[in-house]
Design an enzyme around this catalytic site. Sequence first.
Site, PDB file in Angstrom:
ATOM      1  N   SER A 186      43.919  15.788   9.195  1.00  0.00           N
ATOM      2  CA  SER A 186      43.664  15.442  10.596  1.00  0.00           C
ATOM      3  C   SER A 186      43.513  13.943  10.844  1.00  0.00           C
ATOM      4  O   SER A 186      43.634  13.499  11.971  1.00  0.00           O
ATOM      5  CB  SER A 186      42.411  16.164  11.075  1.00  0.00           C
ATOM      6  OG  SER A 186      41.295  15.725  10.328  1.00  0.00           O
ATOM      7  N   HIS A 214      44.501  22.429  11.879  1.00  0.00           N
ATOM      8  CA  HIS A 214      45.296  21.525  12.714  1.00  0.00           C
ATOM      9  C   HIS A 214      46.770  21.946  12.747  1.00  0.00           C
ATOM     10  O   HIS A 214      47.652  21.096  12.863  1.00  0.00           O
ATOM     11  CB  HIS A 214      45.158  20.078  12.242  1.00  0.00           C
ATOM     12  CG  HIS A 214      43.816  19.504  12.556  1.00  0.00           C
ATOM     13  ND1 HIS A 214      43.506  18.947  13.781  1.00  0.00           N
ATOM     14  CD2 HIS A 214      42.684  19.451  11.827  1.00  0.00           C
ATOM     15  CE1 HIS A 214      42.244  18.553  13.777  1.00  0.00           C
ATOM     16  NE2 HIS A 214      41.728  18.849  12.613  1.00  0.00           N
ATOM     17  N   LYS A 245      40.417  25.164  17.991  1.00  0.00           N
ATOM     18  CA  LYS A 245      41.285  24.024  18.295  1.00  0.00           C
ATOM     19  C   LYS A 245      42.434  24.500  19.180  1.00  0.00           C
ATOM     20  O   LYS A 245      42.202  24.806  20.348  1.00  0.00           O
ATOM     21  CB  LYS A 245      41.719  23.352  16.994  1.00  0.00           C
ATOM     22  CG  LYS A 245      40.530  22.608  16.363  1.00  0.00           C
ATOM     23  CD  LYS A 245      40.799  21.962  15.038  1.00  0.00           C
ATOM     24  CE  LYS A 245      39.554  21.205  14.589  1.00  0.00           C
ATOM     25  NZ  LYS A 245      39.296  21.279  13.158  1.00  0.00           N
TER      26      LYS A 245
HETATM   27  C1  LIG Z   1      37.965  21.485  12.456  1.00  0.00           C
HETATM   28  C2  LIG Z   1      38.234  21.914  11.060  1.00  0.00           C
HETATM   29  C3  LIG Z   1      37.450  22.902  10.442  1.00  0.00           C
HETATM   30  C4  LIG Z   1      36.236  23.484  11.110  1.00  0.00           C
HETATM   31  O1  LIG Z   1      36.588  24.312  12.155  1.00  0.00           O
HETATM   32  P1  LIG Z   1      35.450  25.020  13.015  1.00  0.00           P
HETATM   33  O2  LIG Z   1      36.045  26.325  13.427  1.00  0.00           O
HETATM   34  O3  LIG Z   1      35.152  24.123  14.142  1.00  0.00           O
HETATM   35  O4  LIG Z   1      34.283  25.210  12.107  1.00  0.00           O
HETATM   36  C5  LIG Z   1      37.788  23.303   9.168  1.00  0.00           C
HETATM   37  N1  LIG Z   1      38.848  22.765   8.519  1.00  0.00           N
HETATM   38  C6  LIG Z   1      39.612  21.806   9.078  1.00  0.00           C
HETATM   39  C7  LIG Z   1      40.769  21.246   8.328  1.00  0.00           C
HETATM   40  C8  LIG Z   1      39.318  21.344  10.363  1.00  0.00           C
HETATM   41  O5  LIG Z   1      40.054  20.386  10.903  1.00  0.00           O
END
Ligand SMILES: *Cc1c(COP(=O)(O)O)cnc(C)c1O
Length: 401
Positions: A186, A214, A245
């Site tokens: 990310s 992502h 997301k």
């Molecule tokens: C945002 C993210 C997470 C965490 O996701 P949540 O559902 O908000 O806990 C885990 N792994 C990656 C690669 C992320 O970018």
Amino acid sequence: MSDQAFYSTLQQKLDTLRTEGLFKPERVLASRQGAEVIAQDGRTLINMCANNYLGLSGDPETQKAAAAALEKYGYGLSSVRFICGTQTVHKELEQKLSEFLGTEDTILYAAAFDANGGVFEPLFDENDAIISDALNHASIIDGVRLCKAARYRYANNDMADLEQQLQAATEAGKRHKIIVTDGVFSMDGTIAQLDRIVELAEQYGALTMIDESHASGFMGKTGRGTHEHCGVIGKIDIITGTLGKALGGAMGGFTSGRKEVIETLRQKSRPYLFSNTLAPMIAGASLAVLDRISKSTELRDRLHENTAYFRKEIERIGFTIKPGTHPVVPVMLFDAPVAQKFAARMFELGVLLSGFFYPVVPMGQARVRVQLSAAHTREQLDKVLAAFEQAGRELGIIKNN
Ligand SMILES: *Cc1c(COP(=O)(O)O)cnc(C)c1O
């Protein structure tokens, strides 16, 4: 309340964060999430820093689906899944996610952080090896720590180093080996070389796991993720991801894979066994999101058009970006104070974005990170580009030409 030294030490550490410029203030929004948001002071800002890739977070259809599930299933369960917290909507979402990802079964969590935190310990022990990319997400790092397996780390996306670590684990006589990587990283928008990773896994008899936080919903021709993008659907053992997301943006996570794996997690994974069920309205809205993006690639296509446009134009203006195709666009400013000043100036110009500097990214690699969304209009992107140009000239980052 008798240990005053405890509180003064904390205060000192917080003060140090502030003086070192590492303190993270929270931005307070007075509106829903979207391409435009309203700040607490009433100003409208174009939002370039949400993980709202498909624009579904503040979307009325997502909201309607959540409201329908709220109406039918109520607000919450007050239970973990195995006692009395499983509703039909949870089973439907698990099945739908499996179809979408091309796997056998899926287990839901309250967050992807929990999915990653609870995936390793039930499946691997001291006889096994976890071979993890150096830039993997914090939740993977924590999950690996909770497990007794031997840890091997390879340099980010470095396939020669990965092979060396696979050899080392093989020589150490490890029983099962699993290669673990973010599908997309990310901070850089780098896409993992899953085709090569799958080849190496086959060569060394290793399992593979990807975190698709992502990627799920928009990477690959039909948005299934990095495994689709890299042409390895059906060849990844374990897929974790988030519903927080692109896939609606509320919260929730999942782990997907072979049924033996998922069934084991339902029996043994601690964040699943000892934490409350995902709220049914989120499950209902996620189902609607998956339906919507399975029927049409319109949102995904718009996201990629916006990404291509922004990447081309920002370079034309004279900024340096990390090359790629992902909607995460790191605009490189290199120097930490410059990145901070730049983000602050952009805020004044009506653009919300975030600056990153050491230790979040390597020293000398400070940047602002732009994240495109399907919800951005061309007009909004042009405004953002004009603000980039103005702030870039003012701060001497780009030259007049
Ligand atoms: C945002 C993210 C997470 C965490 O996701 P949540 O559902 O908000 O806990 C885990 N792994 C990656 C690669 C992320 O970018």
